[in-house]
Design an enzyme around this catalytic site. Structure first.
Site, PDB file in Angstrom:
ATOM      1  CG  ASN A  23      -2.008  -1.117   1.040  1.00  0.00           C
ATOM      2  OD1 ASN A  23      -2.414  -1.444  -0.080  1.00  0.00           O
ATOM      3  ND2 ASN A  23      -2.447  -1.703   2.151  1.00  0.00           N
ATOM      4  CE1 TYR A  47       9.628  -5.947  13.213  1.00  0.00           C
ATOM      5  CE2 TYR A  47      11.754  -7.026  13.468  1.00  0.00           C
ATOM      6  CZ  TYR A  47      11.007  -5.867  13.383  1.00  0.00           C
ATOM      7  OH  TYR A  47      11.613  -4.639  13.468  1.00  0.00           O
ATOM      8  CE1 TYR A  83       4.832  -3.206  -5.359  1.00  0.00           C
ATOM      9  CE2 TYR A  83       4.145  -1.020  -6.077  1.00  0.00           C
ATOM     10  CZ  TYR A  83       3.833  -2.289  -5.635  1.00  0.00           C
ATOM     11  OH  TYR A  83       2.510  -2.645  -5.479  1.00  0.00           O
TER      12      TYR A  83
HETATM   13  P1  NAD Z   1       6.931   1.217  17.742  1.00  0.00           P
HETATM   14  O1  NAD Z   1       6.130   0.006  18.043  1.00  0.00           O
HETATM   15  O2  NAD Z   1       7.120   2.231  18.819  1.00  0.00           O
HETATM   16  O3  NAD Z   1       6.365   1.968  16.473  1.00  0.00           O
HETATM   17  C1  NAD Z   1       5.635   1.343  15.455  1.00  0.00           C
HETATM   18  C2  NAD Z   1       4.461   2.242  15.085  1.00  0.00           C
HETATM   19  O4  NAD Z   1       3.743   1.650  13.984  1.00  0.00           O
HETATM   20  C3  NAD Z   1       3.467   2.400  16.231  1.00  0.00           C
HETATM   21  O5  NAD Z   1       3.098   3.747  16.368  1.00  0.00           O
HETATM   22  C4  NAD Z   1       2.275   1.546  15.800  1.00  0.00           C
HETATM   23  O6  NAD Z   1       1.059   1.957  16.356  1.00  0.00           O
HETATM   24  C5  NAD Z   1       2.356   1.683  14.284  1.00  0.00           C
HETATM   25  N1  NAD Z   1       1.707   0.570  13.574  1.00  0.00           N
HETATM   26  C6  NAD Z   1       1.891  -0.752  13.788  1.00  0.00           C
HETATM   27  N2  NAD Z   1       1.122  -1.463  12.951  1.00  0.00           N
HETATM   28  C7  NAD Z   1       0.446  -0.560  12.184  1.00  0.00           C
HETATM   29  C8  NAD Z   1      -0.511  -0.674  11.156  1.00  0.00           C
HETATM   30  N3  NAD Z   1      -0.949  -1.882  10.722  1.00  0.00           N
HETATM   31  N4  NAD Z   1      -0.993   0.449  10.590  1.00  0.00           N
HETATM   32  C9  NAD Z   1      -0.584   1.664  11.016  1.00  0.00           C
HETATM   33  N5  NAD Z   1       0.312   1.838  12.010  1.00  0.00           N
HETATM   34  C10 NAD Z   1       0.829   0.736  12.585  1.00  0.00           C
HETATM   35  O7  NAD Z   1       8.350   0.682  17.240  1.00  0.00           O
HETATM   36  P2  NAD Z   1       9.668   1.484  16.779  1.00  0.00           P
HETATM   37  O8  NAD Z   1      10.804   0.960  17.556  1.00  0.00           O
HETATM   38  O9  NAD Z   1       9.404   2.924  16.730  1.00  0.00           O
HETATM   39  O10 NAD Z   1       9.840   0.910  15.308  1.00  0.00           O
HETATM   40  C11 NAD Z   1       9.478   1.666  14.172  1.00  0.00           C
HETATM   41  C12 NAD Z   1       9.906   0.930  12.907  1.00  0.00           C
HETATM   42  O11 NAD Z   1      11.319   0.724  12.927  1.00  0.00           O
HETATM   43  C13 NAD Z   1       9.268  -0.453  12.783  1.00  0.00           C
HETATM   44  O12 NAD Z   1       8.947  -0.674  11.433  1.00  0.00           O
HETATM   45  C14 NAD Z   1      10.358  -1.386  13.207  1.00  0.00           C
HETATM   46  O13 NAD Z   1      10.263  -2.644  12.598  1.00  0.00           O
HETATM   47  C15 NAD Z   1      11.609  -0.656  12.745  1.00  0.00           C
HETATM   48  N6  NAD Z   1      12.781  -1.059  13.536  1.00  0.00           N
HETATM   49  C16 NAD Z   1      12.959  -0.571  14.797  1.00  0.00           C
HETATM   50  C17 NAD Z   1      14.069  -0.989  15.517  1.00  0.00           C
HETATM   51  C18 NAD Z   1      14.357  -0.450  16.891  1.00  0.00           C
HETATM   52  O14 NAD Z   1      15.348  -0.877  17.484  1.00  0.00           O
HETATM   53  N7  NAD Z   1      13.616   0.460  17.442  1.00  0.00           N
HETATM   54  C19 NAD Z   1      14.953  -1.918  14.971  1.00  0.00           C
HETATM   55  C20 NAD Z   1      14.711  -2.411  13.703  1.00  0.00           C
HETATM   56  C21 NAD Z   1      13.616  -1.958  12.972  1.00  0.00           C
END
Ligand code: NAD
Ligand code: UDP
Length: 345
Positions: free
Chosen positions: A119, A165, A179
């Protein structure tokens, strides 16, 4: 298909026609830990920012302080459903990130990453936006190579409890590159290594938040397994700076690029540092190891250094001290609120 129009101020979902708005950045998952810092920095840089979130693991309070900014808009939406938003820059950060969060609804996690990528990419394809994916070091699984270079294809168990995940993020990377090759979408894929800082949830279950909250409460610090597994922890401000540089890199720079801090430590050592920093009376205890827990993780960041001129500059103790202050404030606030409530009763 839902369409949203960038508007003035802090508003909820609208079903209005799309309008071209240059300089608008869309942040999927913008109410989460990383996304909220990104929204903040994008506003500081002068962008109009649309924060899209379903609030499953993120919270409105993370972006409340941005509400009064006329260039900020909040949209409640689930990325598993199509959306159409006019933006020149899209960051796809929507996905649960903590293992307990992403394992709570594994099918939902996989679909968020796969359908969310489709999307988001469809939206970028229509608008011509640059689209940045928050991928992860989990694409390397339990790595047989250290440090992990981007060319390493990884060692992921496709049927284990982390697979929803890991495979979701791997599929998202595949979609991003397909894409790009098929439709010419300008993609950027950043692989994030463990990042921490203020606005992590108290109860999100990740090691930094767990250890700090446990230490501040003088409760046992819970190490899963022998504590000899390693991670490399990056402070949130460094990570966001890396993503901003990546998003502004030219249209030949697509990654994947590792973004993380290469300073590697054992989980045991992290527990000791947190206990010392907080002057805590906590004991360090060992609980059973978790399934498929990667034994070692450390990014090779040569590509980020060469292509983005980026490397982290905030050391672990400095970043942890700031994070301790944040959690201390939350816990003290909660205690005060509890005491006030008790007085009223
Ligand atoms: P987080 O859980 O605080 O943030 C994720 C956000 O995405 C949340 O606000 C949640 O409500 C939103 N979300 C989840 N599913 C959704 C959906 N279906 N539709 C709309 N919103 C949705 O986690 P974060 O640590 O801030 O991670 C953010 C991104 O970074 C993620 O994609 C995560 O995989 C990636 N990431 C983070 C880390 C880390 O160490 N923090 C490491 C690797 C990857
Ligand atoms: N971990 C731990 N105690 C905790 C939480 C996590 O020992 O209370 C360990 C976990 O098993 C892993 C490391 O710390 O080895 C990092 O875990 P986290 O959930 O923060 O991130 P990820 O496993 O996704 O790297």
């Amino acid at each position: 298909m839902r369409s949203f129009v960038p508007s003035e101020g802090y508003s909820e979902v609208t079903d209005m026609p799309v309008r071209k708005e240059l300089g608008t950045a869309l942040v999927n998952g913008g109410a989460g830990f990383l996304g909220s810092h990104l929204c903040e920095r994008l506003l500081q840089r002068g962008h109009r920012v649309i924060c899209l979130d379903n609030f499953s693991t993120g919270r409105r309070v993370n972006v409340d302080h941005l509400a009064s900014n006329a260039r900020f808009q909040l949209v409640e939406h689930d990325v598993r459903q199509p959306f159409d938003i006019e933006a020149s820059l899209i960051f796809n950060f929507a996905s649960p990130a903590s293992p307990p969060d992403y394992q709570r609804d594994p099918v939902g996690t996989l679909l968020t990453n796969v359908l969310g990528a489709v999307n988001t990419l469809d939206c970028a394809r229509k608008t011509g936006a640059v689209v940045v994916q928050s991928s992860t070091s989990e694409v390397y699984g339990d790595p047989n190579q250290s440090p992990q270079q981007e060319s390493y294809c990884g060692n992921v168990n496709p049927i284990g409890p982390r697979a929803c995940y890991d495979e979701g993020k791997r599929s998202a990377e595949t979609l991003f590159f397909d894409y790009h090759r098929t439709y010419g979408v300008d993609i950027k894929v950043g692989r994030i290594f463990n990042t921490y800082g203020p606005r992590m949830r108290l109860d999100d279950g990740r090691v930094v938040s767990n250890f700090i909250v446990q230490a501040l409460r003088n409760a046992d610090l819970t190490i899963y397994g022998d504590g000899q597994q390693t991670r490399s922890f990056c402070y949130v401000d460094d990570l966001v700076e890396g993503f901003l540089r990546f998003s502004a890199a030219g249209n030949t720079c697509h990654g994947p690029i590792n973004l993380g801090n290469p300073a590697e430590i054992t989980v045991r050592r992290l527990a000791e540092i947190v206990r010392d920093l907080t002057n805590s009376r906590s004991q360090i205890v060992h609980l059973p190891a978790v399934t498929d827990d990667p034994r070692q993780r450390r990014p090779d960041i040569s590509r980020a250094m060469a292509d983005l001129g980026w490397q982290p500059c905030i050391g672990l103790e400095t970043g942890l001290a700031r994070t301790v202050d944040y959690f201390d404030g939350l816990l003290t606030g909660a205690k005060k609120a509890g005491a006030e409530k008790a007085e009223v009763v």
